[in-house]
Design a protein around this motif. Structure first.
Motif, PDB file in Angstrom:
ATOM      1  N   LEU A  29      29.998  27.919  54.016  1.00  0.00           N
ATOM      2  CA  LEU A  29      31.011  28.050  53.184  1.00  0.00           C
ATOM      3  C   LEU A  29      32.280  27.800  53.434  1.00  0.00           C
ATOM      4  O   LEU A  29      33.356  26.969  52.842  1.00  0.00           O
ATOM      5  N   MET A 431      37.243  32.729  55.790  1.00  0.00           N
ATOM      6  CA  MET A 431      37.363  31.362  54.893  1.00  0.00           C
ATOM      7  C   MET A 431      39.112  31.185  54.789  1.00  0.00           C
ATOM      8  O   MET A 431      39.673  32.192  54.622  1.00  0.00           O
ATOM      9  N   PRO A 432      39.561  30.097  54.496  1.00  0.00           N
ATOM     10  CA  PRO A 432      40.975  29.854  54.603  1.00  0.00           C
ATOM     11  C   PRO A 432      41.735  30.361  53.501  1.00  0.00           C
ATOM     12  O   PRO A 432      42.917  30.702  53.808  1.00  0.00           O
ATOM     13  N   ALA A 433      41.230  30.336  52.214  1.00  0.00           N
ATOM     14  CA  ALA A 433      41.659  30.838  51.084  1.00  0.00           C
ATOM     15  C   ALA A 433      41.820  32.349  51.372  1.00  0.00           C
ATOM     16  O   ALA A 433      42.929  32.877  50.875  1.00  0.00           O
ATOM     17  N   LYS A 434      40.813  32.977  52.104  1.00  0.00           N
ATOM     18  CA  LYS A 434      40.978  34.334  52.066  1.00  0.00           C
ATOM     19  C   LYS A 434      42.130  34.712  53.104  1.00  0.00           C
ATOM     20  O   LYS A 434      42.646  36.144  52.849  1.00  0.00           O
ATOM     21  N   GLY A 436      45.179  33.620  53.027  1.00  0.00           N
ATOM     22  CA  GLY A 436      46.516  33.803  52.111  1.00  0.00           C
ATOM     23  C   GLY A 436      46.133  34.980  51.160  1.00  0.00           C
ATOM     24  O   GLY A 436      47.053  35.759  50.786  1.00  0.00           O
ATOM     25  N   ALA A 437      44.939  34.943  50.700  1.00  0.00           N
ATOM     26  CA  ALA A 437      44.789  35.984  49.670  1.00  0.00           C
ATOM     27  C   ALA A 437      44.928  37.545  50.192  1.00  0.00           C
ATOM     28  O   ALA A 437      45.490  38.491  49.605  1.00  0.00           O
ATOM     29  N   ARG A 440      48.620  38.356  50.826  1.00  0.00           N
ATOM     30  CA  ARG A 440      49.181  38.658  49.574  1.00  0.00           C
ATOM     31  C   ARG A 440      48.716  40.004  48.936  1.00  0.00           C
ATOM     32  O   ARG A 440      49.570  40.961  48.432  1.00  0.00           O
ATOM     33  N   GLU A 441      47.503  40.143  48.801  1.00  0.00           N
ATOM     34  CA  GLU A 441      46.814  41.633  48.027  1.00  0.00           C
ATOM     35  C   GLU A 441      47.388  42.686  48.813  1.00  0.00           C
ATOM     36  O   GLU A 441      47.586  43.524  48.372  1.00  0.00           O
ATOM     37  N   ASP A 489      36.522  44.664  48.732  1.00  0.00           N
ATOM     38  CA  ASP A 489      35.536  44.453  47.777  1.00  0.00           C
ATOM     39  C   ASP A 489      35.866  43.492  46.797  1.00  0.00           C
ATOM     40  O   ASP A 489      35.232  42.565  46.471  1.00  0.00           O
ATOM     41  N   LEU A 490      37.351  43.343  46.510  1.00  0.00           N
ATOM     42  CA  LEU A 490      37.653  42.345  45.900  1.00  0.00           C
ATOM     43  C   LEU A 490      37.492  41.067  46.405  1.00  0.00           C
ATOM     44  O   LEU A 490      37.216  39.976  45.606  1.00  0.00           O
ATOM     45  N   LEU A 491      37.742  40.737  47.614  1.00  0.00           N
ATOM     46  CA  LEU A 491      37.584  39.478  48.164  1.00  0.00           C
ATOM     47  C   LEU A 491      36.138  39.219  48.818  1.00  0.00           C
ATOM     48  O   LEU A 491      35.919  38.311  49.465  1.00  0.00           O
ATOM     49  N   GLN A 492      35.372  40.139  48.843  1.00  0.00           N
ATOM     50  CA  GLN A 492      33.975  40.021  49.643  1.00  0.00           C
ATOM     51  C   GLN A 492      34.056  39.891  50.853  1.00  0.00           C
ATOM     52  O   GLN A 492      33.671  38.786  51.277  1.00  0.00           O
TER      53      GLN A 492
ATOM     54  N   TRP B  12      36.210  38.207  37.962  1.00  0.00           N
ATOM     55  CA  TRP B  12      35.917  38.378  39.520  1.00  0.00           C
ATOM     56  C   TRP B  12      35.144  37.193  39.946  1.00  0.00           C
ATOM     57  O   TRP B  12      35.513  36.815  40.987  1.00  0.00           O
ATOM     58  N   GLN B  16      36.002  34.585  43.117  1.00  0.00           N
ATOM     59  CA  GLN B  16      35.224  34.308  44.052  1.00  0.00           C
ATOM     60  C   GLN B  16      35.060  32.795  44.578  1.00  0.00           C
ATOM     61  O   GLN B  16      35.263  32.363  45.584  1.00  0.00           O
ATOM     62  N   LEU B  19      37.988  31.311  45.693  1.00  0.00           N
ATOM     63  CA  LEU B  19      38.342  31.721  47.223  1.00  0.00           C
ATOM     64  C   LEU B  19      37.450  30.883  48.242  1.00  0.00           C
ATOM     65  O   LEU B  19      37.619  30.159  48.995  1.00  0.00           O
ATOM     66  N   ILE B  20      36.181  30.809  47.739  1.00  0.00           N
ATOM     67  CA  ILE B  20      35.300  30.237  48.539  1.00  0.00           C
ATOM     68  C   ILE B  20      35.394  28.436  48.702  1.00  0.00           C
ATOM     69  O   ILE B  20      35.445  28.054  49.576  1.00  0.00           O
ATOM     70  N   CYS B  22      38.262  27.440  48.297  1.00  0.00           N
ATOM     71  CA  CYS B  22      39.641  26.956  48.686  1.00  0.00           C
ATOM     72  C   CYS B  22      40.845  26.602  47.409  1.00  0.00           C
ATOM     73  O   CYS B  22      41.637  25.800  47.817  1.00  0.00           O
ATOM     74  N   TYR B  24      41.914  28.332  45.627  1.00  0.00           N
ATOM     75  CA  TYR B  24      42.808  29.362  45.446  1.00  0.00           C
ATOM     76  C   TYR B  24      44.316  28.756  45.822  1.00  0.00           C
ATOM     77  O   TYR B  24      45.320  29.305  45.448  1.00  0.00           O
ATOM     78  N   VAL B  25      44.304  28.116  46.874  1.00  0.00           N
ATOM     79  CA  VAL B  25      45.526  27.650  47.370  1.00  0.00           C
ATOM     80  C   VAL B  25      46.115  26.362  46.872  1.00  0.00           C
ATOM     81  O   VAL B  25      47.182  25.915  47.158  1.00  0.00           O
TER      82      VAL B  25
END
Lengths: 518, 76
Positions: A29, A431-434, A436-437, A440-441, A489-492, B12, B16, B19-20, B22, B24-25
């Protein structure tokens, strides 16, 4: 499951280090995510090239378009298309002392992180899990601060000269004697900048015709120093003693590449704690190998001085070894002492040689007097010479915090790299989006963390790095752990399957060692 | 009250997915483009499965039952 190792009695305590493997689904992923970002990156670059969109990064002027290109477009592809999008997690301006809690200036961006504006609000009391404040000496009140203020009013702030010319203060001499006593070596020398200590002194120690064996994950300062020296550099796998022994054997047997002459010197570069992995070097084995093959050891204790060992003397004390076995002990004052600068400790002849031949001593300004006083006061506090037990209490508090924090995170189910005793805790995000997330979170919940991505780590192994401090109380750690749990939990992020990969170690045999891995 | 629970859970799940993959960015217009493409591809896959899978399954079933049953089907 903790993997305990007893290598013929070299280790006096269990060495528990674990790097859990990336789960296959997560790796796939992550690559999917990077693929999507690459495609959109190409699209945006295409639009910028054809002027459909305004180009906001650096380009040449119109008149220079026919010249040889000044900016390598493709090298900055990652920078433009991923780093810019999540750039608000880095370079955050703080406006108070970086202790256990810190104040931060709030910023917003209206054009997706190309420019930032300050809203004017200051976010107060953010729990600071990112500063290298291992013993909590980053304070603006207390004995260290008072002593530094007194020295500031006596000597001023600037030195205005190099060590060899007029910049050698009596404070520097006092500091060097103290550092030598602290480490248990004959003599020491202090420099103004930790990075410069490595990059300017390795060229003074080795040159052409010498061999440098450097760990895979060494810091940029060590790599730069090794390259500047002009010696041959060979890399061994991270903390892998079989790989190091194979390289040493090859070096002794085959000698220099074309002429087959013996190497003039073999220098092994390792670090005490590797700050991206949280692992501790296998020092007993390295010293045993060094003695067997008659090479020299350069130990960079930037993160481990003050943070490891029952009385904070670093990784040598942690393993119960003698400081005389390490030829060059280098460290920095930035992390555990709350100051700036670096030092090198060793035999008197070595340090006297460095006083004359080090580039840093000849060309760089020496340490500033209030900073020197901060180091002196904090070091005396750690050694217990100021008459209180504050230093010892801090060292023990750090060890307790480390064990507690790591245990709780592992129980929650995150993948944590590194040794059980290291105060640097990398939590894997992948994962790259996580990336940044997560940054920020956590900031929304008033906790400041450092997240690290590609150039500093392998591309799929991005992580959040927590640096524990003796200034963190149990309540602060509990708050932080609660928030990390929520965000996890929010971001798994709880990828761990509690299956620790057993360390690849084989018993170290002094006499015959044929089995090596390629 | 339960409806809010379900809505939160679906949000939620959407988070997910963002995020998976990408997204999100990405900027909003890029995100819409990505969603359109994804939804189109998924819709095409589902439609193809709906049209072709039952027929193939039936043919495969007949083929295998002929091998194991051993009795030729009557043509009448």
């Amino acid at each position: 499951i903790n993997h305990v190792m007893h290598n013929g009695g070299l280790y006096k305590r269990p060495f528990n280090e674990a790097f859990e493997e990336t789960p296959m689904l997560v790796a796939v992923l992550t690559y999917v995510g990077y693929g999507v970002l690459t495609l959109f990156g190409y699209l945006r670059d295409f639009m910028r090239q054809w002027k459909i969109e305004k180009c906001q990064n650096a380009t040449e002027r119109e008149e220079q378009k026919d010249f040889v290109p000044l900016y390598q477009d493709f090298e900055n592809f990652y920078n433009r298309n991923l780093y810019m999008r999540i750039r608000d997690s880095w370079n955050r301006p703080i406006c108070s002392v970086p202790g256990a809690k810190v104040d931060m200036m709030e910023r917003v961006s209206y054009d997706y992180n190309w420019t930032f504006t300050y809203t004017g609000r200051v976010i107060k009391d953010i729990i600071n899990m990112g500063s290298y404040n291992y013993l909590g000496f980053a304070q603006n009140a207390g004995t260290c601060q008072e002593a530094a203020a007194k020295v500031l009013s006596q000597y001023g702030a600037g030195v205005c000269s190099t060590r060899q010319e007029m910049g050698n203060l009596d404070k520097h001499e006092e500091l060097e004697k103290l550092v030598a006593r602290f480490l248990g070596v004959e003599s020491a020398m202090a420099y103004g900048m930790g990075f410069a200590t490595n990059s300017m002194n390795i060229p003074a120690l080795v040159g052409k015709g010498c061999l440098i064996l450097s760990d895979e994950l060494n810091h940029a300062s060590l790599v730069l120093g090794a390259r500047l020296s002009g010696a041959t550099i060979r890399i061994f796998k991270h903390n892998n003693m079989q790989s190091l022994e194979k390289l040493l054997k090859d070096a002794i047997v085959h000698g220099q590449p074309r002429t087959r002459r013996p190497w003039k010197k073999i220098l092994i570069l390792v670090e005490g704690i590797y700050s991206m992995e949280g692992s501790i070097v296998r020092l007993p084995e390295v010293i045993a190998l060094k003695k067997k093959y008659k090479s020299y050891l350069y130990l960079d204790e930037a993160h481990s001085i003050g943070a490891l060992g029952p009385s904070g003397r670093g990784v040598v004390e942690y393993f119960g070894l003698s400081p005389e076995d390490v030829d060059v002990m280098m460290g920095t004052f930035t992390k555990s002492f709350g100051a700036a600068g670096g030092y090198i400790g060793g035999k008197k002849e070595l340090i006297d040689y460095l006083r004359t031949y080090s580039h840093s001593a000849v060309y760089a300004t020496s340490l500033s007097p209030p900073v020197v006083e901060q180091i002196i006061t904090s070091m005396k506090c750690i050694m217990g010479e100021d008459g209180t037990t504050v230093g010892k209490a801090r060292v023990q508090q750090l060890a307790e915090n480390t064990r507690y924090f790591r245990r709780r995170l592992k129980e929650m189910g995150f993948i944590i790299y590194g040794n059980e005793d290291s105060p640097v805790v990398p939590l894997m995000l992948y994962m790259p989006a996580k990336i940044g997330a997560f940054g920020r979170e956590m900031l929304k919940r008033n906790i400041g963390v450092v997240v690290v991505g590609f150039p500093a780590t392998p591309i799929i192994e991005s992580r959040a790095r927590f640096c524990l401090s003796a200034a963190h109380t149990r309540e602060m750690l509990d708050t932080a752990l609660k928030e990390i749990n929520e965000v996890g939990d929010l971001l798994q992020l709880k990828y761990s399957r509690h299956r620790l990969v057993p360390l690849l170690d084989r018993p170290f045999d002094e006499t015959t060692y044929e089995e090596t891995e390629d | 009250m339960d409806f809010k629970h379900v809505k939160d859970y679906i949000y939620w799940l959407y988070y997910q997915y963002l995020l998976i993959t990408c997204s999100y960015v990405l900027e909003p217009w890029e995100r819409s483009m990505f969603h359109t493409i994804t939804v189109t591809v998924v819709a095409m896959v589902v439609y193809t499965a709906y049209v072709f899978v039952p027929i193939h399954v039936r043919l495969a079933f007949e083929f295998f039952s002929q091998i194991f049953g051993g009795q030729p089907e009557s043509r009448v």
